[in-house]
Write a protein that holds these residues in place. Structure first.
Motif, short mmCIF file in Angstrom:
data_model
loop_
_atom_site.label_atom_id
_atom_site.label_comp_id
_atom_site.label_asym_id
_atom_site.label_seq_id
_atom_site.Cartn_x
_atom_site.Cartn_y
_atom_site.Cartn_z
N UNK A 299 0.83 -1.20 0.00
CA UNK A 299 0.00 0.00 0.00
C UNK A 299 0.87 1.26 0.00
N UNK A 300 0.61 2.16 -0.93
CA UNK A 300 1.46 3.33 -1.11
C UNK A 300 1.41 4.29 0.07
N UNK A 301 0.25 4.42 0.70
CA UNK A 301 0.14 5.31 1.85
C UNK A 301 0.99 4.81 3.01
N UNK A 302 0.97 3.50 3.25
CA UNK A 302 1.80 2.92 4.30
C UNK A 302 3.27 3.07 3.96
N UNK A 303 3.63 2.86 2.70
CA UNK A 303 5.02 3.00 2.29
C UNK A 303 5.51 4.44 2.46
#
Length: 466
Positions: free
Chosen positions: A71-75
């Protein structure tokens, strides 16, 4: 001798240093002893609870684990940890001695008619400086940086909770639209049977063309409802693909087979409101930012006091023509004393205190909002569970009514309107039940997210430089 006796303890005090500014204390706020619709018993640590497994849906479990590292937000939140860790190093470097080196080579020449001269030289030097942190400015900076690093770790958990909520809710939506499509097609088949029955009765002379047209209208209305439901399914599948960072076609093809609507199989222990301070990552992050803001007060106050810097340098120069070597050195303290600055330094202290107070209010607001979210989700989960149970009975009653209406219509004891009304009731009740099941599942998601469930799953270990 008296001077020495006075100076020595004072020197020891200065060298040991004092730290200006307020020491951080954990904030407090009044909270109710329990949630309004649960027992007053503290719950276990829920931050490692994979609550989505309560749905007993293997495909959902696979999607959650697949996207946990994609997930890009978590990354993005994980990447901000790198910056926060570097900031800790920067904050700590200010209190350490610094050493620098330099080197230079020059060549000069002069021509004046018959004479010619040339000079070459090489010089090198070392310089060192050390700011004595008498008033704890750099210690406060490091304290603030460490608190900000802790907040960055908690921000990862906030992003992960948002990811869990969004992914599971999107999966629930996708399965709802599939169920609604299946029910609509079932209703379509039922209405086509009613249309066939109406045509047969018309041929026997017991039904009119109006009866046929009314039945055809329901068939066409059902056909018109199908595209919107298909669109809803594809949009939910596309959003799941976005959350996982994969092509939409891969998710759609894996979900197209269909499955039953997710239903939670276990109850959620909400604990007591005080548990939220421990389990909710957004509350912990807000508290860490409060600590950072409190430490920044000490940084601003340290600027009001004198500062001493020890500095020194040593250099050597070699001239090749004429031959000569030069060595130089210097060492001594530099005292900086703020005398007149138009009140700017005192204003900076006021700004820092105001920002700390704002952070406290932010923390308090976050706590109160968390309590409200749990209360709302728990209330909705209980009531929507009652709604699902009631709608199951409604569907059963309307299905029996439809069977009786058809038999009565075949026997000539009722009109086609009775059959059509019964079909509408069945269709509406079935879709209402599917919608209520979707809402119940989403309530379960909201409640677990509200208590911080699963937020620490996959969290990297905190490696802050204290």
């Amino acid at each position: 001798m008296n001077f020495t006796r006075t100076l020595f303890p004072l020197s020891m005090l200065l060298l040991s240093g004092c730290v200006v500014g307020p020491d951080y204390q954990k904030p407090e706020t009044a909270l109710p002893a329990k949630f309004s619709e649960s027992k007053s018993a503290s719950a276990d640590n829920v931050t490692l609870n994979p609550w989505w497994e309560s749905f007993r849906d293997k495909r959902l479990n696979d999607l959650v684990h697949q996207g946990m590292g994609e997930n890009l937000t978590v990354l993005q939140a994980l990447e901000r940890i790198e910056a926060a860790e570097a900031n800790v190093i920067v904050a700590g470097a200010g209190s350490l001695p610094s050493l620098g080196a330099s080197a230079q080579g020059t060549a000069e020449g002069k021509d004046s008619g018959s004479s010619h001269s040339q000079t070459r030289s090489i010089s090198a030097g070392l310089s060192a400086s050390w700011v004595l942190d008498f008033f704890g400015q750099y210690r406060r900076q490091k304290e603030a940086a460490n608190a900000s690093l802790d907040a960055a770790y908690d921000d990862v958990n906030v992003a992960r909770l948002a990811y869990f909520s969004d992914l599971v809710s999107s999966y629930i939506n996708a399965r709802y639209y599939q169920e609604a499509l299946a029910l609509s097609r079932k209703n379509l088949q039922s209405r086509r049977e009613s249309l066939k029955l109406t045509n047969e009765i018309k041929e026997a002379g017991a039904a009119s063309s109006l009866d046929v047209l009314q039945t055809e209208g329901l068939v066409n209305q059902t056909l018109a409802d199908l595209p919107a439901l298909e669109t809803g399914f594809h949009q939910a599948a596309n959003h799941i693909a976005t959350l996982l960072g994969v092509p939409a076609s891969t998710i759609t093809s894996s979900l197209i087979k269909g499955s039953s609507q997710p239903m939670p199989r276990y109850a959620t222990r909400t604990g007591i409101p005080a548990d939220l301070i421990r389990n909710r990552p957004d509350i912990r992050a807000a508290e860490r930012r409060l600590q950072a803001a409190t430490a920044s007060i000490g940084v601003a106050e340290a600027d009001l006091y004198p500062s001493i810097e020890l500095g020194g340098s040593i250099g050597a120069t070699r001239n090749f023509r004429p031959t000569a070597n030069i060595t130089s050195w210097s060492f001594g303290p530099t005292l900086s004393l703020p005398i007149f600055n138009g009140g700017a330094l005192k204003a900076q202290v006021k700004i820092a205190r105001s920002e700390a107070e704002q952070q406290y209010l932010t923390w308090k607001s976050t706590v109160l909002n968390a309590v409200e979210e749990v209360e709302n989700a728990q209330t909705a989960l209980i009531r929507d569970g009652q709604t699902v149970a009631a709608l199951r009975k409604v569907v059963n009653s309307y299905e029996q009514t439809l069977n009786l209406a058809r038999e009565s219509y075949r026997g000539g004891a009722s009109t086609i309107l009775d059959v059509l009304d019964a079909e509408r009731n069945v269709a509406t009740a079935r879709l209402s039940l599917a919608s209520a099941i979707r809402q119940l599942a989403r309530d379960y998601v909201s409640l677990n997210v509200a208590i911080g469930g699963g937020s620490a799953i996959g969290t990297p270990a905190v490696v802050a430089t204290k």
